[in-house]
Motif scaffolding. Structure first.
Motif, PDB file in Angstrom:
ATOM      1  N   THR A   4       0.776  -1.400   0.105  1.00 24.64           N
ATOM      2  CA  THR A   4      -0.036  -0.108   0.022  1.00 24.64           C
ATOM      3  C   THR A   4       0.683   1.159   0.075  1.00 24.64           C
ATOM      4  O   THR A   4       2.109   1.057   0.219  1.00 24.64           O
ATOM      5  N   GLN A   5       0.397   2.367  -0.450  1.00 25.44           N
ATOM      6  CA  GLN A   5       1.087   3.657  -0.321  1.00 25.44           C
ATOM      7  C   GLN A   5       1.256   4.192   1.029  1.00 25.44           C
ATOM      8  O   GLN A   5       0.521   4.142   1.794  1.00 25.44           O
ATOM      9  N   ALA A   6       2.516   4.354   1.315  1.00 22.64           N
ATOM     10  CA  ALA A   6       3.014   4.830   2.717  1.00 22.64           C
ATOM     11  C   ALA A   6       2.567   6.167   2.865  1.00 22.64           C
ATOM     12  O   ALA A   6       2.239   6.947   1.961  1.00 22.64           O
ATOM     13  N   TYR A   7       1.825   6.583   4.317  1.00 22.48           N
ATOM     14  CA  TYR A   7       1.429   7.625   4.648  1.00 22.48           C
ATOM     15  C   TYR A   7       1.904   8.210   5.829  1.00 22.48           C
ATOM     16  O   TYR A   7       2.273   7.152   6.647  1.00 22.48           O
ATOM     17  N   LEU A   8       1.986   9.263   6.320  1.00 22.97           N
ATOM     18  CA  LEU A   8       2.366   9.888   7.479  1.00 22.97           C
ATOM     19  C   LEU A   8       1.251   9.777   8.636  1.00 22.97           C
ATOM     20  O   LEU A   8       0.131  10.435   8.052  1.00 22.97           O
ATOM     21  N   GLU A   9       1.331   8.945   9.506  1.00 21.71           N
ATOM     22  CA  GLU A   9       0.252   8.966  10.375  1.00 21.71           C
ATOM     23  C   GLU A   9      -0.110  10.111  11.315  1.00 21.71           C
ATOM     24  O   GLU A   9      -0.739  10.507  11.840  1.00 21.71           O
ATOM     25  N   HIS A  10       1.435  10.134  12.168  1.00 19.07           N
ATOM     26  CA  HIS A  10       1.568  11.309  13.112  1.00 19.07           C
ATOM     27  C   HIS A  10       2.867  11.818  13.173  1.00 19.07           C
ATOM     28  O   HIS A  10       3.857  11.151  12.985  1.00 19.07           O
ATOM     29  N   VAL A  11       2.790  12.971  14.121  1.00 29.20           N
ATOM     30  CA  VAL A  11       4.395  13.564  14.443  1.00 29.20           C
ATOM     31  C   VAL A  11       3.919  13.727  15.816  1.00 29.20           C
ATOM     32  O   VAL A  11       2.846  14.198  16.490  1.00 29.20           O
TER      33      VAL A  11
END
Length: 126
Positions: A4-11
């Motif tokens: 799946t496409q990676a995405y930023l969940e949180h900082v």
């Protein structure tokens, strides 16, 4: 195996008052509190964001943010909004000072520092 496409969940950022910072994020961006509770080393964390993405704001047990120099290690957090002018009005109402406005293809942006010295870039795409 299909990836799946990676995405930023949180900082995760350290702040002096997690509740206050989370309230600012909720107000400015119409987010919600996803979770809050005890965190490492006796601290307290609040997750403010959307269903898919959030900022985790961590308050150490001593209630003090770590006074990092600007850019060390984080330069800024960028948030995309639909209505740049409405968010800027909220920033000003909160007593924060927008700066470095820009209009470029494909969008517009401004920056501000929160009470913890965290720089936010607010951007709206056309």
């Amino acid at each position: 195996m299909q990836m799946t496409q990676a995405y930023l969940e949180h900082v995760n950022v350290t702040v002096a008052d997690a509740t206050k910072t989370a309230a600012l994020l909720v107000d400015l961006f119409d987010w919600h509190i996803r979770w809050s509770g005890p965190a490492r080393d006796g601290g307290y964390t609040v997750h403010a964001g959307t269903t898919d993405h959030y900022l985790a704001v961590y308050q150490p047990s001593d209630g003090q943010s770590r006074n990092f120099p600007k850019g060390a290690p984080l330069n800024h957090v960028a948030i995309v909004v639909d209505d740049l002018d409405a968010v800027e009005a909220k920033v000003i109402t909160r007593g924060l000072k927008p700066f470095n406005h820009g209009d470029y293809d494909p969008g517009r942006r401004f920056y501000f520092f929160d009470d913890n010295g965290i720089e936010f870039e607010i951007v709206a795409y056309r």
